[in-house]
Write a protein that holds these residues in place. Structure first.
Motif, PDB file in Angstrom:
ATOM      1  N   ALA A  91       0.841  -1.152   0.102  1.00 59.43           N
ATOM      2  CA  ALA A  91      -0.019  -0.060   0.048  1.00 59.43           C
ATOM      3  C   ALA A  91       0.851   1.374   0.028  1.00 59.43           C
ATOM      4  O   ALA A  91       1.879   1.287   0.765  1.00 59.43           O
ATOM      5  CB  ALA A  91      -0.786   0.154   1.311  1.00 59.43           C
ATOM      6  N   SER A 146      -8.553   7.012  -2.006  1.00 57.95           N
ATOM      7  CA  SER A 146      -7.892   7.619  -3.066  1.00 57.95           C
ATOM      8  C   SER A 146      -7.014   8.723  -2.602  1.00 57.95           C
ATOM      9  O   SER A 146      -5.851   9.058  -3.083  1.00 57.95           O
ATOM     10  CB  SER A 146      -8.573   7.663  -4.305  1.00 57.95           C
ATOM     11  OG  SER A 146      -9.193   6.628  -4.940  1.00 57.95           O
ATOM     12  N   ALA A 193      -5.821   2.659  -5.386  1.00 58.28           N
ATOM     13  CA  ALA A 193      -5.893   1.733  -4.381  1.00 58.28           C
ATOM     14  C   ALA A 193      -7.440   1.248  -4.368  1.00 58.28           C
ATOM     15  O   ALA A 193      -8.259   1.045  -5.255  1.00 58.28           O
ATOM     16  CB  ALA A 193      -5.766   2.764  -3.215  1.00 58.28           C
ATOM     17  N   ASP A 212       0.533   5.126   0.461  1.00 61.96           N
ATOM     18  CA  ASP A 212      -0.437   6.225   1.009  1.00 61.96           C
ATOM     19  C   ASP A 212       0.344   7.539   0.989  1.00 61.96           C
ATOM     20  O   ASP A 212      -0.378   8.364   1.393  1.00 61.96           O
ATOM     21  CB  ASP A 212      -0.805   5.712   2.322  1.00 61.96           C
ATOM     22  CG  ASP A 212      -1.602   4.260   2.348  1.00 61.96           C
ATOM     23  OD1 ASP A 212      -2.184   4.254   1.206  1.00 61.96           O
ATOM     24  OD2 ASP A 212      -1.732   3.551   3.271  1.00 61.96           O
ATOM     25  N   ASP A 216      -5.889  10.808   0.806  1.00 59.68           N
ATOM     26  CA  ASP A 216      -6.021  11.109   2.523  1.00 59.68           C
ATOM     27  C   ASP A 216      -6.459  12.450   2.729  1.00 59.68           C
ATOM     28  O   ASP A 216      -6.207  13.678   2.097  1.00 59.68           O
ATOM     29  CB  ASP A 216      -4.371  11.016   3.008  1.00 59.68           C
ATOM     30  CG  ASP A 216      -4.402  11.114   4.500  1.00 59.68           C
ATOM     31  OD1 ASP A 216      -5.300  11.965   5.071  1.00 59.68           O
ATOM     32  OD2 ASP A 216      -3.807  10.262   5.081  1.00 59.68           O
ATOM     33  N   ARG A 229      -3.232   7.983  -2.323  1.00 57.36           N
ATOM     34  CA  ARG A 229      -3.171   6.828  -1.938  1.00 57.36           C
ATOM     35  C   ARG A 229      -3.153   5.773  -3.272  1.00 57.36           C
ATOM     36  O   ARG A 229      -4.013   5.942  -3.869  1.00 57.36           O
ATOM     37  CB  ARG A 229      -4.332   6.294  -1.053  1.00 57.36           C
ATOM     38  CG  ARG A 229      -4.147   6.753   0.305  1.00 57.36           C
ATOM     39  CD  ARG A 229      -5.292   6.487   1.122  1.00 57.36           C
ATOM     40  NE  ARG A 229      -4.953   6.978   2.870  1.00 57.36           N
ATOM     41  CZ  ARG A 229      -5.949   7.363   3.639  1.00 57.36           C
ATOM     42  NH1 ARG A 229      -6.982   7.199   3.282  1.00 57.36           N
ATOM     43  NH2 ARG A 229      -5.306   7.482   4.883  1.00 57.36           N
ATOM     44  N   GLN A 230      -2.299   5.015  -3.139  1.00 55.85           N
ATOM     45  CA  GLN A 230      -2.103   4.120  -4.399  1.00 55.85           C
ATOM     46  C   GLN A 230      -1.881   2.532  -3.981  1.00 55.85           C
ATOM     47  O   GLN A 230      -1.837   2.160  -2.587  1.00 55.85           O
ATOM     48  CB  GLN A 230      -0.800   4.465  -5.354  1.00 55.85           C
ATOM     49  CG  GLN A 230      -1.170   5.737  -5.988  1.00 55.85           C
ATOM     50  CD  GLN A 230       0.064   6.304  -6.777  1.00 55.85           C
ATOM     51  OE1 GLN A 230       1.057   6.580  -6.218  1.00 55.85           O
ATOM     52  NE2 GLN A 230       0.269   5.852  -7.923  1.00 55.85           N
ATOM     53  N   SER A 231      -1.676   1.608  -4.606  1.00 57.67           N
ATOM     54  CA  SER A 231      -1.292   0.067  -4.380  1.00 57.67           C
ATOM     55  C   SER A 231      -0.530  -0.497  -5.368  1.00 57.67           C
ATOM     56  O   SER A 231      -0.511   0.167  -6.725  1.00 57.67           O
ATOM     57  CB  SER A 231      -2.716  -0.530  -4.392  1.00 57.67           C
ATOM     58  OG  SER A 231      -2.781  -1.878  -4.295  1.00 57.67           O
ATOM     59  N   HIS A 276      -3.589   6.668 -11.127  1.00 54.79           N
ATOM     60  CA  HIS A 276      -4.334   7.275 -10.243  1.00 54.79           C
ATOM     61  C   HIS A 276      -5.695   7.671 -10.773  1.00 54.79           C
ATOM     62  O   HIS A 276      -5.756   8.208 -11.816  1.00 54.79           O
ATOM     63  CB  HIS A 276      -3.921   8.288  -9.197  1.00 54.79           C
ATOM     64  CG  HIS A 276      -4.345   8.632  -8.105  1.00 54.79           C
ATOM     65  ND1 HIS A 276      -5.227   9.473  -8.023  1.00 54.79           N
ATOM     66  CD2 HIS A 276      -4.195   8.183  -6.891  1.00 54.79           C
ATOM     67  CE1 HIS A 276      -5.680   9.870  -6.780  1.00 54.79           C
ATOM     68  NE2 HIS A 276      -5.027   8.880  -5.958  1.00 54.79           N
TER      69      HIS A 276
END
Length: 311
Positions: free
Chosen positions: A22, A51, A292, A24, A53, A60-62, A248
């Motif tokens: 994760a 997506s 995310a 973030d 904060d 936020r990504q993954s 994103h």
């Protein structure tokens, strides 16, 4: 299946998200160099807390892998970053120690069960679990799998790794315009070459032809020299694993923004627009690599705008 693992159905296939990392703390103005504070503030409007904060306003990504289980095969789409890989210029990916294979086991897949590994492109966070470190050398993490990837992509990454200048001819042949980045050298030696030497590699031409039952590599170059978006069709239903054409959801509002990792900026913009239009027109269920939240969604057209909807 563990209660916290979500699966998706596309025709006869069941698709699972296997997480690795994760991410973030993404600064939009660093990830997207063409952006500016005012434009970012506008682009992120409407993004949910999964997506963006809400406190820090960081993205936020993954990083994850898609596992596709059909009635006859087990397929992985990309293989994330991998453990023990030497990536000093990318600290977040450097010498990881993640229980990724345990997460596969949690959905009843052992490494030896994997039949196919399909790679959208040969970047560090997409090929890392091709291999694992054992007895002082890199060996296939999925010893019974065939690994499918672009022939041009492989030739280019190998040429960059050699450092003999032969990559220039491959760029010229690709005709994607000026390159602003090149792939990391080490990925070829630790994540691609061992697969070739083990006789598990199968190079493909990225032209939309079927490469395995229901799967085709669709051209979407720019992020890398021969980036492919992988289409899967089963019983008339369609999935699109679009790799890194978008990083994103804010890029849906700003498809003109390339990520800092895109190698050929002009081509990357064209492929991003193509992938978004393709997904909207076909109704494909889109499986992203770096979004995310669920990381899965659809695009719809609302007037002259495209809108992303997480599933």
């Amino acid at each position: 299946m563990p209660h916290n693992v979500t699966s998706y159905r596309v025709g006869d296939a069941t698709i699972f998200k296997i997480p690795e990392l994760a991410l973030d703390g993404g600064d939009a103005e660093i990830l997207f160099p063409d952006s500016d504070p005012a434009a970012v503030a506008e682009a992120v409007r409407g993004l949910g807390p999964g997506s963006l904060d809400p406190r820090t306003r960081l993205l936020r990504q993954s990083i994850h892998v898609w596992l596709v289980r059909t009635p006859t095969q087990v397929i992985l789409i990309d293989t994330a970053t991998g453990n023990d890989k030497n990536r000093p210029t990318m600290p977040v990916l450097h010498r990881l120690n993640e229980p990724f294979l345990d997460r596969l086991t949690a959905v009843d897949v052992r490494p030896e069960d994997v039949d196919l590994v399909l790679l959208t492109h040969l970047h560090a966070d997409h090929v890392g679990w091709n291999t694992r470190y054992e007895d002082g050398r890199w060996v296939s993490a999925f010893p019974n799998a065939r690994y499918l990837f672009s022939a041009r992509e492989r030739a280019y990454v190998a040429a960059v790794a050699r450092g003999d200048g032969s990559d220039a001819a491959i760029r010229a042949e690709a005709g994607l315009g000026t390159a602003t980045k090149t792939p990391l050298h080490a990925i070829y030696e630790d994540s691609v070459l061992p697969i070739i030497e083990a006789g598990l590699a199968h190079e493909v031409t990225v032209d939309g032809s079927e490469v395995a039952a229901g799967f085709a590599f669709l051209p979407s170059p720019g992020h890398s020299i021969d980036h492919a978006s992988i289409r899967f069709i089963s019983r008339g239903e369609q999935a699109l694993f679009w790799g890194d054409v978008l990083h994103h959801p804010l890029q849906v509002a700003r498809p003109d923004w390339n990520s800092i990792f895109c190698e050929f900026p002009e081509a990357a913009q064209k492929s991003r627009q193509w992938a978004m239009n393709y997904a909207a027109e076909t109704g494909a269920l889109v499986f992203t690599t770096h979004f995310a939240e669920s990381s899965v969604g659809r695009l719809s057209r609302e007037g002259d705008r495209l809108t992303w909807h997480f599933i």
